[in-house]
Design a protein around this motif. Structure first.
Motif, short mmCIF file in Angstrom:
data_model
loop_
_atom_site.label_atom_id
_atom_site.label_comp_id
_atom_site.label_asym_id
_atom_site.label_seq_id
_atom_site.Cartn_x
_atom_site.Cartn_y
_atom_site.Cartn_z
N LEU A 127 1.88 18.21 -8.76
CA LEU A 127 2.99 19.14 -8.00
C LEU A 127 2.12 19.95 -6.96
CD1 LEU A 127 5.92 19.49 -7.82
CD2 LEU A 127 5.51 21.47 -9.43
N SER A 128 2.61 19.96 -5.54
CA SER A 128 1.74 20.80 -4.70
C SER A 128 2.03 22.21 -5.08
CB SER A 128 2.66 20.49 -3.36
OG SER A 128 1.98 21.56 -2.43
N GLN A 141 4.09 24.20 -2.00
CA GLN A 141 5.44 24.29 -1.75
C GLN A 141 6.04 25.12 -2.75
OE1 GLN A 141 8.57 24.27 -0.45
NE2 GLN A 141 8.01 22.21 0.61
N MET A 198 9.11 24.64 -5.14
CA MET A 198 8.60 23.71 -6.58
C MET A 198 7.93 24.85 -7.45
SD MET A 198 10.50 21.29 -6.18
CE MET A 198 10.29 20.46 -7.69
N ASN A 199 7.52 26.01 -7.14
CA ASN A 199 6.78 26.97 -7.84
C ASN A 199 7.42 28.09 -8.11
OD1 ASN A 199 4.17 25.45 -8.19
ND2 ASN A 199 4.64 24.98 -5.97
N LYS A 252 3.28 22.62 -15.47
CA LYS A 252 2.45 21.65 -14.68
C LYS A 252 1.19 21.25 -15.61
CE LYS A 252 2.28 24.57 -11.05
NZ LYS A 252 1.97 25.18 -9.91
N ASN A 265 -2.71 19.94 -9.59
CA ASN A 265 -2.31 20.07 -8.27
C ASN A 265 -2.06 18.72 -7.75
OD1 ASN A 265 -1.98 22.78 -8.26
ND2 ASN A 265 -3.99 23.08 -7.46
N ASP A 266 -1.11 18.21 -6.92
CA ASP A 266 -0.92 17.13 -6.12
C ASP A 266 -1.84 16.99 -5.00
OD1 ASP A 266 0.13 14.88 -5.19
OD2 ASP A 266 2.07 15.69 -4.51
N THR A 306 4.90 15.43 -5.65
CA THR A 306 5.77 16.48 -5.29
C THR A 306 7.17 16.12 -4.84
OG1 THR A 306 3.86 17.77 -4.48
CG2 THR A 306 5.96 18.54 -3.60
N LYS A 307 7.17 14.97 -3.94
CA LYS A 307 8.36 14.45 -3.52
C LYS A 307 9.27 13.96 -4.61
CE LYS A 307 6.05 13.38 0.77
NZ LYS A 307 5.68 12.14 1.58
N THR A 314 5.86 18.58 -14.88
CA THR A 314 5.02 17.49 -13.93
C THR A 314 3.55 17.23 -14.77
OG1 THR A 314 3.80 19.12 -12.40
CG2 THR A 314 6.24 18.28 -11.94
N TYR A 373 5.19 18.29 1.06
CA TYR A 373 4.08 18.92 0.37
C TYR A 373 4.19 20.26 0.82
CZ TYR A 373 -0.78 19.35 -1.44
OH TYR A 373 -1.78 19.86 -1.90
#
Length: 492
Positions: free
Chosen positions: A219-220, A223, A226-227, A242, A261-262, A268-269, A295, A425
């Motif tokens: 996961l980015s 973004q 998403m965090n 994560k 991290n992605d 992420t998408k 994730t 991202y």
């Protein structure tokens, strides 16, 4: 006397010729097959049978692949083909097999030959150099399968790559106003959501109380939606967690995880289309916008081919299997053919009641003949692929076949060929994503909606409701499974 000498000479000559032929045969048998030759064997099997199994190959072929793969041999063991979970009985088998390999390889039990011994499923990764070891293991009834764990089939000549280079992509773009509509408190609903009646389904369920897991590239951290903004707008009371199980190293013995991290953009998408918040910032919303999210950075990209990717996926699956809060596991990743330890881990998660959704396959044009890829090809997974808007025609790069269970409309037919709008991202930005990958994550979101509406239901009950809400039910299409799901019907 001359006759005796002549006869002796003939015998010696014959013996010499026979010895030379034997030596030549032995040398030929000991000569490694090239990667090109091994890949040819794999491709032939895929083209003729739709699958490939290492254990049905000769000891010489497996040995050659092991030598090309850092001498790593993966051994699945047990007293039956479906004995994938560790028990006291199989622990004894494991110990016996390790001792057997040590004796055949003439290595010390205190050495570093055991690369990895899984504590949950019946799998060992061990160093093997001798062909005789492989031949012996193939005949051992306690060995369910053996595979060259470090062999990389998908080299430069065999790239089943998704669009964007193995599915990766960091880009952002301005979304066309024709590809979304805005709903309160300011979220953008992708066109494909309306095609599946997802916004109407939100009147009955938003995914609250269900945890969706995404096994992908991570996961980015950039973004925020998403965090730290995961609870934004109409999304509230939920969590995002994560984890990372991928080791980014050429050295097989490394155990240094690469973090959460992605570094690809794909994960992420997928997480976003399934669970992004119903925000008030004019950004795309996810299907289950009130579900929890977990994730895993388990792979480098969408293709499971590296030794560490295989192990990363196994560790993610077994960890998620043992979490009571996780209901849905989405895997928009895969391989052209079965991977033994990943298959075992999927069976283990399935035995724990998880619904595992897997992408049917997204490839460039020259590899679409692969058909439905692994693990979507397994009966323990729910296989999903993408079709074009308003018609049953597979997307330009999507795989179809009898193993497919559901389809999602993800490619426009309005002349643009645009895909599904999602968070990108980068913070506060959006992009498009297509293929069977986004179709799978979308379906994972729908599964979460159904489970949230019916929290006491089993996986089988949720899946049955999804089938009943799809176009072709009670029949199953030979290429598209039960077809497109009507999310509203699924939650009513």
């Amino acid at each position: 006397m001359k006759k005796r000498i002549l006869s002796l000479a003939i015998v010696l000559a014959m013996f010499s010729c026979s010895s030379n032929e034997t030596l030549e045969m032995q040398e030929e048998q000991n000569e490694l097959l090239s990667k090109k030759e091994i890949n040819s064997i794999i491709n032939t099997s895929l083209q003729t049978t739709g699958d490939f199994n290492w254990t049905t190959q000769s000891a010489h072929t497996i040995w050659s692949a092991v030598k090309h793969g850092e001498n790593i041999l993966t051994i699945g063991y047990g007293n039956s083909k479906n004995q994938f979970a560790r028990t006291t009985e199989t622990s004894n088998i494991k110990n016996d097999l390790i001792q057997l390999v040590h004796s055949l390889e003439k290595t010390s039990a205190k050495g570093v030959s055991e690369l990895h011994v899984d504590e949950i499923i019946n799998v060992i990764d061990i160093r093997v150099t001798n062909k005789e070891t492989i031949a012996t293991l193939l005949k051992d009834s306690r060995v369910r399968y053996i595979e060259p764990g470090g062999y990389n089939f998908l080299d430069s000549d065999n790239q089943a790559r998704s669009e964007g280079g193995s599915g990766c992509g960091y880009g952002s773009t301005t979304l066309s106003t024709n590809d979304y509509r805005t709903v309160s408190p300011g979220a953008r609903v992708p066109w494909s959501f309306d095609a599946h009646n997802i916004p109407a389904a939100w009147n009955y369920s938003t995914g609250a109380g269900v945890t969706v897991a995404i096994i992908d590239s991570g996961l980015s951290p950039q973004q925020k939606w998403m965090n730290q903004y995961f609870n934004d707008g109409d999304s509230s009371g939920r969590t995002v967690q994560k984890y990372g199980t991928f080791v980014d190293s050429w050295w097989a013995w490394s155990n240094s995880y690469d973090g959460v991290n992605d570094k690809c953009g794909h994960g992420t998408k997928m997480a976003a289309v399934a669970t992004a918040p119903r925000n008030n910032d004019n950004l795309p919303v996810g299907v289950a916008y009130n579900s929890n999210l977990v994730t895993y950075r388990a792979v480098e990209n969408v293709i499971i081919n590296d030794y560490h990717e295989k192990r990363g996926v196994v560790e993610a699956l077994t960890a998620l299997a043992n979490r009571s809060d996780v209901k849905v596991i989405s895997m928009s990743i895969g391989s052209p053919f079965n991977i033994g330890n990943v298959s075992d881990a999927i069976k283990y998660a399935h035995s724990k009641g998880k619904m595992i959704l897997a992408a049917g396959g997204t490839s460039t044009s020259f590899t679409t003949w692969y058909g439905v890829i692994f693990p979507a090809s397994m009966s323990e997974t729910v296989a999903v692929t993408g079709v074009k808007e308003g018609e049953y025609d597979k997307c330009d790069v999507c795989h179809t076949g009898s193993k497919i269970d559901f389809t999602i409309q993800m490619q426009r037919t309005n002349g643009t060929d645009n895909k599904i709008p999602v968070l990108s991202y980068y913070d506060g930005q959006a992009n498009y994503i297509g293929g069977s990958s986004v179709a799978t994550a979308t379906t994972a979101g729908i599964a979460s909606l159904v489970w949230s509406k019916n929290p006491s239901w089993s996986r089988e009950q949720v899946l049955q409701k999804m089938k009943e809400a799809a176009d072709f039910y009670p029949n199953k299409h030979s290429e598209y499974g039960y077809g497109n799901i009507d999310a509203l019907k699924a939650v009513q």
